[in-house]
Design a protein around this motif. Sequence first.
Motif, short mmCIF file in Angstrom:
data_model
loop_
_atom_site.label_atom_id
_atom_site.label_comp_id
_atom_site.label_asym_id
_atom_site.label_seq_id
_atom_site.Cartn_x
_atom_site.Cartn_y
_atom_site.Cartn_z
N GLU A 73 -11.19 2.06 -5.10
CA GLU A 73 -11.13 3.44 -4.64
C GLU A 73 -11.57 3.50 -3.18
O GLU A 73 -12.41 2.71 -2.74
CB GLU A 73 -12.06 4.32 -5.49
CG GLU A 73 -11.66 4.38 -6.96
CD GLU A 73 -12.56 5.31 -7.75
OE1 GLU A 73 -13.32 6.07 -7.12
OE2 GLU A 73 -12.50 5.27 -8.99
N TRP A 74 -10.99 4.44 -2.45
CA TRP A 74 -11.38 4.65 -1.06
C TRP A 74 -12.78 5.24 -1.04
O TRP A 74 -13.03 6.31 -1.57
CB TRP A 74 -10.38 5.59 -0.38
CG TRP A 74 -10.71 5.86 1.06
CD1 TRP A 74 -11.28 6.99 1.58
CD2 TRP A 74 -10.48 4.99 2.19
NE1 TRP A 74 -11.43 6.87 2.94
CE2 TRP A 74 -10.94 5.66 3.34
CE3 TRP A 74 -9.93 3.71 2.32
CZ2 TRP A 74 -10.87 5.10 4.61
CZ3 TRP A 74 -9.87 3.16 3.57
CH2 TRP A 74 -10.32 3.84 4.70
N ASP A 75 -13.72 4.53 -0.43
CA ASP A 75 -15.11 4.97 -0.44
C ASP A 75 -15.86 4.29 0.70
O ASP A 75 -16.63 3.35 0.50
CB ASP A 75 -15.77 4.62 -1.78
CG ASP A 75 -17.22 5.08 -1.85
OD1 ASP A 75 -17.60 6.00 -1.09
OD2 ASP A 75 -17.98 4.52 -2.67
N THR A 97 -14.61 -1.60 -4.81
CA THR A 97 -13.77 -2.42 -5.66
C THR A 97 -14.20 -2.28 -7.13
O THR A 97 -15.37 -2.01 -7.42
CB THR A 97 -13.85 -3.90 -5.25
OG1 THR A 97 -15.21 -4.33 -5.29
CG2 THR A 97 -13.31 -4.06 -3.83
N VAL A 118 0.84 -1.20 0.00
CA VAL A 118 0.00 0.00 0.00
C VAL A 118 0.87 1.25 0.00
O VAL A 118 0.68 2.18 -0.81
CB VAL A 118 -0.95 0.00 1.22
CG1 VAL A 118 -1.65 1.36 1.34
CG2 VAL A 118 -1.98 -1.11 1.10
N ARG A 178 1.30 3.55 -3.19
CA ARG A 178 0.78 4.92 -3.11
C ARG A 178 1.84 5.93 -3.57
O ARG A 178 1.54 6.88 -4.30
CB ARG A 178 0.36 5.21 -1.66
CG ARG A 178 -0.32 6.52 -1.40
CD ARG A 178 -1.72 6.55 -1.97
NE ARG A 178 -1.74 7.03 -3.35
CZ ARG A 178 -2.74 6.83 -4.19
NH1 ARG A 178 -3.79 6.14 -3.82
NH2 ARG A 178 -2.70 7.31 -5.41
N GLN A 190 2.29 5.60 -7.42
CA GLN A 190 1.15 6.15 -8.14
C GLN A 190 1.10 7.67 -8.04
O GLN A 190 0.78 8.36 -9.01
CB GLN A 190 -0.15 5.52 -7.62
CG GLN A 190 -1.40 5.98 -8.34
CD GLN A 190 -1.43 5.61 -9.82
OE1 GLN A 190 -0.61 4.82 -10.29
NE2 GLN A 190 -2.35 6.20 -10.57
N HIS A 250 -6.18 3.08 -8.17
CA HIS A 250 -6.36 4.22 -7.27
C HIS A 250 -6.07 3.89 -5.81
O HIS A 250 -5.86 4.79 -5.00
CB HIS A 250 -7.78 4.78 -7.40
CG HIS A 250 -8.05 5.37 -8.75
ND1 HIS A 250 -9.32 5.45 -9.28
CD2 HIS A 250 -7.21 5.87 -9.69
CE1 HIS A 250 -9.26 6.00 -10.48
NE2 HIS A 250 -7.99 6.25 -10.75
N TRP A 251 -6.11 2.60 -5.46
CA TRP A 251 -5.81 2.20 -4.08
C TRP A 251 -4.91 0.97 -4.13
O TRP A 251 -5.35 -0.14 -3.85
CB TRP A 251 -7.10 1.90 -3.30
CG TRP A 251 -6.93 2.02 -1.82
CD1 TRP A 251 -7.06 3.14 -1.06
CD2 TRP A 251 -6.58 0.95 -0.91
NE1 TRP A 251 -6.83 2.85 0.26
CE2 TRP A 251 -6.52 1.52 0.39
CE3 TRP A 251 -6.31 -0.39 -1.06
CZ2 TRP A 251 -6.22 0.77 1.52
CZ3 TRP A 251 -6.00 -1.15 0.06
CH2 TRP A 251 -5.96 -0.56 1.33
N LEU A 288 -13.75 0.19 0.78
CA LEU A 288 -13.31 0.38 -0.59
C LEU A 288 -14.46 0.09 -1.56
O LEU A 288 -15.31 -0.75 -1.30
CB LEU A 288 -12.16 -0.56 -0.93
CG LEU A 288 -10.88 -0.46 -0.09
CD1 LEU A 288 -9.90 -1.54 -0.48
CD2 LEU A 288 -10.25 0.93 -0.24
#
Length: 450
Positions: free
Chosen positions: A54-56, A448, A31, A35, A38, A47-48, A446
């Motif tokens: 994505e972080w959500d 996915t 991670v 990060r 990226q 994105h993650w 996340l």
Amino acid sequence: MTSPPLRDRYAGLRADLCAASAAALLVLVAVLVGRHIQDTRRTLFVHWPPLFAEWDPHLGPGTPAAVLVAVAVVAYGPAVAARLPWRVLLLAAWATALAWTWSLALVDGWRRGVAGRLTTHNEYLTVIGRFHDLPAALRDFTHHIVSGSPGPWPAHVAGHPPAATVTFVLLDRAGLRGGGWAGAWCVTVGATACVAVLVAVRALADERLARRAAPFLVLAPAAVWVGASADGYFAAVAAWSVALLALAVTGRSAAWAAGSGLLYGLTCYLSYGLTLFALVGAAAVLVAGRRRPRPLPIVLFLAGLAVVPTVFTLAGFDWWEGYRLLVTRYYQGVGGIRPYGYWVWANLACTVLITGPATAAGLRRTGVSLARRRTVPRAESRLALLVAAALLALLVADLSGMSKAETERIWLPFAMWLLPACALLTRPRGWLTAQAALALLLNHLLLTGW
């Protein structure tokens, strides 16, 4: 079999926790390093990292059911799996895996979690209209794989042999149209993979280990991606090919071998990379051959194996040409940009996330069983060999460089055969709690991509 001394049991538990901690550290490093890459180079295209997500943070209609299934399996799974009649256990495992997978998928809602998954621009359902003349489409399939060719296929269609797309074409022609039915197909069929693995473990190792593995197969974090991606469907087909082979080579009925060959042939025409399942099948034959060599199942397997390749070849699709063109297409896109030096080890972090900390500990015990195969119970040694074959197949796929990122989805078929290693663990409820917590956190924190 006598229980190991208390001191040995605590030493084993400490070693298991160390293995799980090392796996968690691998994820953390993937991670942090991902990060940084990226943010500075923009070359990972996720994105993650290492996940395509994505972080959500979010809740959804599936949240209560997912929590309920997790609590029920943790609290009662090991005891119920030990006591149910075998056939009832298989049915219960499938039903519970369905409930777990559906509830996790519905955390994202019906549209975002199920119906819309296979309708995005890279997915199979976008080309259904181009298969109105199926024989012509198969003859012309390889002409649209490479980017820059007339009407190039979307990424997932180009990235797989045509049996993957043909599956959804046939669903459409049967009246099961749209992303909802396609997603339901992948979840329903994908959930049977755990049953296939249980059948194989019982046939090749013993029933006790299969029963111990059952709750871990049912509550796998991999279910986050089985619902709803086509790779969940691929995982089930591959798993049943091994399960039927296991039944054939252990003397249940040689006829199962023909079905196994048929499904393995289909597996190879669903995904190029799943030809590596030959390693898992070979391990099944090797394990069974120690007890009773039987040439007839192999002959029937080869006869069944010839069916699908023959049909597609006569229809005009050249598997080898398709794979050659896929390699070109892969390096035309993000596959040629994503750094091998990161993904060759970060892919393994993805594997940790789909198989969970319990599997990391189980793999440690698998290694011990292989190293001490002359002193451990024979059933454990046979199970260890089967798991090791799946791990070897996964590592070959990793080293090939054709699986850079998105392996949380792509490697679902291999992941299902790593999970039985959890049967070797002590204190199953604690490990099941960790498995469930990981899956729930991933699905709720996340969004996915699959």
